[in-house]
Design a protein around this motif. Structure first.
Motif, PDB file in Angstrom:
ATOM      1  N   GLY A  60       0.784  -1.227   0.000  1.00 40.62           N
ATOM      2  CA  GLY A  60       0.000   0.000   0.000  1.00 40.62           C
ATOM      3  C   GLY A  60       0.812   1.271   0.000  1.00 40.62           C
ATOM      4  N   GLY A  61       2.077   1.193   0.404  1.00 37.09           N
ATOM      5  CA  GLY A  61       2.944   2.355   0.353  1.00 37.09           C
ATOM      6  C   GLY A  61       2.321   3.604   0.937  1.00 37.09           C
ATOM      7  N   ARG A  62       2.151   4.620   0.097  1.00 37.50           N
ATOM      8  CA  ARG A  62       1.649   5.930   0.524  1.00 37.50           C
ATOM      9  C   ARG A  62       0.289   5.849   1.210  1.00 37.50           C
ATOM     10  NH1 ARG A  62      -1.580   9.212  -2.346  1.00 37.50           N
ATOM     11  NH2 ARG A  62      -1.136   8.052  -4.280  1.00 37.50           N
ATOM     12  N   LEU A  63      -0.530   4.876   0.846  1.00 40.35           N
ATOM     13  CA  LEU A  63      -1.857   4.749   1.452  1.00 40.35           C
ATOM     14  C   LEU A  63      -1.799   4.330   2.913  1.00 40.35           C
ATOM     15  CD1 LEU A  63      -3.723   2.942  -1.457  1.00 40.35           C
ATOM     16  CD2 LEU A  63      -3.764   5.379  -0.885  1.00 40.35           C
ATOM     17  N   ILE A  64      -0.643   3.864   3.344  1.00 39.77           N
ATOM     18  CA  ILE A  64      -0.450   3.436   4.736  1.00 39.77           C
ATOM     19  C   ILE A  64       0.431   4.403   5.508  1.00 39.77           C
ATOM     20  CG2 ILE A  64       0.361   1.604   6.262  1.00 39.77           C
ATOM     21  CD1 ILE A  64      -2.086   0.811   4.610  1.00 39.77           C
ATOM     22  N   ASP A  65       1.612   4.737   4.952  1.00 43.64           N
ATOM     23  CA  ASP A  65       2.569   5.530   5.718  1.00 43.64           C
ATOM     24  C   ASP A  65       2.721   6.968   5.241  1.00 43.64           C
ATOM     25  OD1 ASP A  65       4.144   5.347   3.401  1.00 43.64           O
ATOM     26  OD2 ASP A  65       5.484   3.824   4.243  1.00 43.64           O
ATOM     27  N   GLY A  66       2.034   7.349   4.156  1.00 45.20           N
ATOM     28  CA  GLY A  66       2.061   8.735   3.698  1.00 45.20           C
ATOM     29  C   GLY A  66       3.285   9.131   2.915  1.00 45.20           C
ATOM     30  N   GLN A  67       4.233   8.215   2.711  1.00 49.15           N
ATOM     31  CA  GLN A  67       5.442   8.518   1.963  1.00 49.15           C
ATOM     32  C   GLN A  67       5.220   8.240   0.476  1.00 49.15           C
ATOM     33  OE1 GLN A  67       8.131   9.988   3.452  1.00 49.15           O
ATOM     34  NE2 GLN A  67       6.782   9.987   5.260  1.00 49.15           N
ATOM     35  N   PRO A  89      -6.442  17.581  11.268  1.00 48.73           N
ATOM     36  CA  PRO A  89      -5.877  16.235  11.196  1.00 48.73           C
ATOM     37  C   PRO A  89      -6.038  15.589   9.827  1.00 48.73           C
ATOM     38  CG  PRO A  89      -7.864  16.278  12.547  1.00 48.73           C
ATOM     39  CD  PRO A  89      -7.499  17.689  12.281  1.00 48.73           C
ATOM     40  N   ARG A  90      -5.044  14.828   9.441  1.00 48.76           N
ATOM     41  CA  ARG A  90      -5.049  14.108   8.179  1.00 48.76           C
ATOM     42  C   ARG A  90      -4.447  12.728   8.396  1.00 48.76           C
ATOM     43  NH1 ARG A  90       0.145  14.227   5.975  1.00 48.76           N
ATOM     44  NH2 ARG A  90       1.561  15.611   7.113  1.00 48.76           N
ATOM     45  N   MET A  91      -4.827  11.801   7.532  1.00 49.83           N
ATOM     46  CA  MET A  91      -4.370  10.426   7.656  1.00 49.83           C
ATOM     47  C   MET A  91      -4.527   9.720   6.316  1.00 49.83           C
ATOM     48  SD  MET A  91      -5.672   7.613  10.431  1.00 49.83           S
ATOM     49  CE  MET A  91      -4.631   6.215  10.879  1.00 49.83           C
ATOM     50  N   PRO A  92      -3.547   8.916   5.882  1.00 51.63           N
ATOM     51  CA  PRO A  92      -3.697   8.161   4.640  1.00 51.63           C
ATOM     52  C   PRO A  92      -4.918   7.240   4.692  1.00 51.63           C
ATOM     53  CG  PRO A  92      -1.417   8.109   5.396  1.00 51.63           C
ATOM     54  CD  PRO A  92      -2.217   8.705   6.501  1.00 51.63           C
ATOM     55  N   LEU A  93      -5.550   7.040   3.537  1.00 53.45           N
ATOM     56  CA  LEU A  93      -6.797   6.288   3.475  1.00 53.45           C
ATOM     57  C   LEU A  93      -6.644   4.871   4.020  1.00 53.45           C
ATOM     58  CD1 LEU A  93      -9.729   5.982   2.575  1.00 53.45           C
ATOM     59  CD2 LEU A  93      -8.879   5.376   0.290  1.00 53.45           C
ATOM     60  N   THR A 131       6.454  16.002  24.612  1.00 57.70           N
ATOM     61  CA  THR A 131       6.590  15.423  23.283  1.00 57.70           C
ATOM     62  C   THR A 131       5.693  14.203  23.201  1.00 57.70           C
ATOM     63  OG1 THR A 131       8.883  16.175  23.063  1.00 57.70           O
ATOM     64  CG2 THR A 131       8.181  14.373  21.624  1.00 57.70           C
ATOM     65  N   VAL A 132       4.735  14.228  22.277  1.00 53.03           N
ATOM     66  CA  VAL A 132       3.764  13.146  22.133  1.00 53.03           C
ATOM     67  C   VAL A 132       4.116  12.335  20.893  1.00 53.03           C
ATOM     68  CG1 VAL A 132       1.319  12.568  21.834  1.00 53.03           C
ATOM     69  CG2 VAL A 132       1.979  14.544  23.234  1.00 53.03           C
ATOM     70  N   PHE A 133       4.071  11.013  21.005  1.00 50.32           N
ATOM     71  CA  PHE A 133       4.329  10.141  19.860  1.00 50.32           C
ATOM     72  C   PHE A 133       3.534   8.858  20.021  1.00 50.32           C
ATOM     73  CE2 PHE A 133       7.511   9.615  23.107  1.00 50.32           C
ATOM     74  CZ  PHE A 133       7.594   8.242  23.300  1.00 50.32           C
ATOM     75  N   SER A 134       3.342   8.155  18.908  1.00 51.04           N
ATOM     76  CA  SER A 134       2.534   6.935  18.898  1.00 51.04           C
ATOM     77  C   SER A 134       3.432   5.717  18.696  1.00 51.04           C
ATOM     78  CB  SER A 134       1.488   7.008  17.788  1.00 51.04           C
ATOM     79  OG  SER A 134       2.131   7.090  16.524  1.00 51.04           O
ATOM     80  N   SER A 135       2.809   4.552  18.706  1.00 50.79           N
ATOM     81  CA  SER A 135       3.577   3.308  18.591  1.00 50.79           C
ATOM     82  C   SER A 135       4.082   3.041  17.182  1.00 50.79           C
ATOM     83  CB  SER A 135       2.712   2.118  19.018  1.00 50.79           C
ATOM     84  OG  SER A 135       2.426   2.153  20.391  1.00 50.79           O
ATOM     85  N   HIS A 136       3.284   3.357  16.152  1.00 51.21           N
ATOM     86  CA  HIS A 136       3.555   2.794  14.840  1.00 51.21           C
ATOM     87  C   HIS A 136       3.944   3.793  13.763  1.00 51.21           C
ATOM     88  CE1 HIS A 136       2.423  -1.024  16.408  1.00 51.21           C
ATOM     89  NE2 HIS A 136       1.173  -0.639  16.672  1.00 51.21           N
ATOM     90  N   CYS A 137       4.031   5.063  14.093  1.00 51.99           N
ATOM     91  CA  CYS A 137       4.416   6.061  13.095  1.00 51.99           C
ATOM     92  C   CYS A 137       5.937   6.060  12.921  1.00 51.99           C
ATOM     93  CB  CYS A 137       3.923   7.442  13.492  1.00 51.99           C
ATOM     94  SG  CYS A 137       4.337   8.717  12.277  1.00 51.99           S
TER      95      CYS A 137
END
Length: 295
Positions: free
Chosen positions: A30-37, A235-239, A274-280
């Motif tokens: 999925g590439g960009r659809l998952i990680d936004g890159q 807020p934004r997020m890949p589909l 500083t806030v961060f998540s597990s999987h980003c």
């Protein structure tokens, strides 16, 4: 970072140092659809962001990744369907990272789990003598108190060794402990610089873990969100990531509300926490090495 003792503060640590460790992550299509890159015709990259906390009396982990047995018997430990769908990176073993830093596994006396999904609790068996700090609602969900719909996500084989649970509930948490967020300050046996922050939604007993480093707070938000863009004012997020997140929500309205509160925290107190998540993976790359060690 040394901090002064404060009168009236029980178990105040004199030393807190945090190491950012990757417990594996996934490589789904999925590439960009998952990680936004850039790029869709590639495998996406996510992290499994864990913490090793050095404090005055020992070591504590926040989450454990998939664990060592995911390498030796992946289909039993993780499951054939999960492996096929998400392509987890199983050779990033937190216990080995701890040893690479010069510690023994036995030095890890405490583990705080954000929740008990297989990619967060799979390494508990690598530290069988550690006390495992968990929210009571998460334990209840794992044992089936809320039905099969919630129990499906846990792997009983990962806890067959019989973890030493230390559970907390609503009565243990108080408001305003962390910039207005409700938190459990008294984690038994741990210094008061480490807080458990209830953030239900992804699972019923999901929590974040906050650490006062003496030079600002770190808040590991677990799976309360999964993409850095979700913390922006708009807020934004890949589909693909959005669809996956929704599919795993247990309490959707709670997750939405807790994400809103986290965004407020990020924008109102960005100089203090500083806030961060597990999987980003973007967040992990930003923070890795800030303790002087890269893993």
């Amino acid at each position: 970072m040394y901090v002064a003792d404060q009168p009236g503060k029980s178990r105040r640590s004199r030393f807190v140092r945090v190491h950012h460790l990757d417990g594996g992550g996934t490589r789904p299509l999925g590439g960009r659809l998952i990680d936004g890159q850039p790029g869709v015709l590639r495998r996406a990259a996510t992290a499994c962001h864990c913490l090793l906390i050095e404090h005055s009396t020992g070591l504590a982990l926040v989450d454990t990744g998939y664990g060592e047995q995911a390498v030796t018997r992946p289909e039993v430990w993780v499951g054939r369907q999960i492996i096929r769908r998400t392509r987890p990176v199983l050779d990033q073993v937190i216990a080995r990272h701890v040893e690479d830093l010069g510690f023994a596994r036995e030095d890890v006396r405490d583990i705080i789990v954000t929740h008990l999904d297989l990619d967060h609790a799979g390494g508990l068996a690598d530290f069988p003598e550690a006390t495992v700090h968990v929210y009571q609602a998460e334990l209840d969900a794992m044992t089936g108190a809320y039905g099969r719909r919630e129990r499906f996500r846990y792997r009983p084989v990962q806890i067959e060794h019989g973890p030493k649970w230390m559970a907390y509930g609503e009565s243990d948490s108080r408001d305003d402990h962390l910039f207005g967020l409700r938190a459990v300050r008294e984690l038994r046996g741990l210094p008061t610089e480490i807080l458990m922050v209830p953030l239900a939604g992804h699972t019923r007993g999901h929590v974040g873990v906050a650490v006062d480093t003496g030079n600002g707070w770190l808040l590991h938000a677990g799976d309360a969100y999964s993409f850095h863009g979700q913390m922006e004012r708009r807020p934004r997020m890949p589909l693909g990531a959005s669809v996956f997140q929704r599919s795993l929500d247990t309490l959707r309205s709670s997750r939405v509300e807790n994400q809103r509160r986290l965004r407020e925290l990020v924008h109102d107190h960005r100089d203090a926490v500083t806030v961060f998540s597990s999987h980003c993976a973007t967040e992990f790359e930003r923070l890795r090495g800030t303790d002087g060690h890269e893993r």
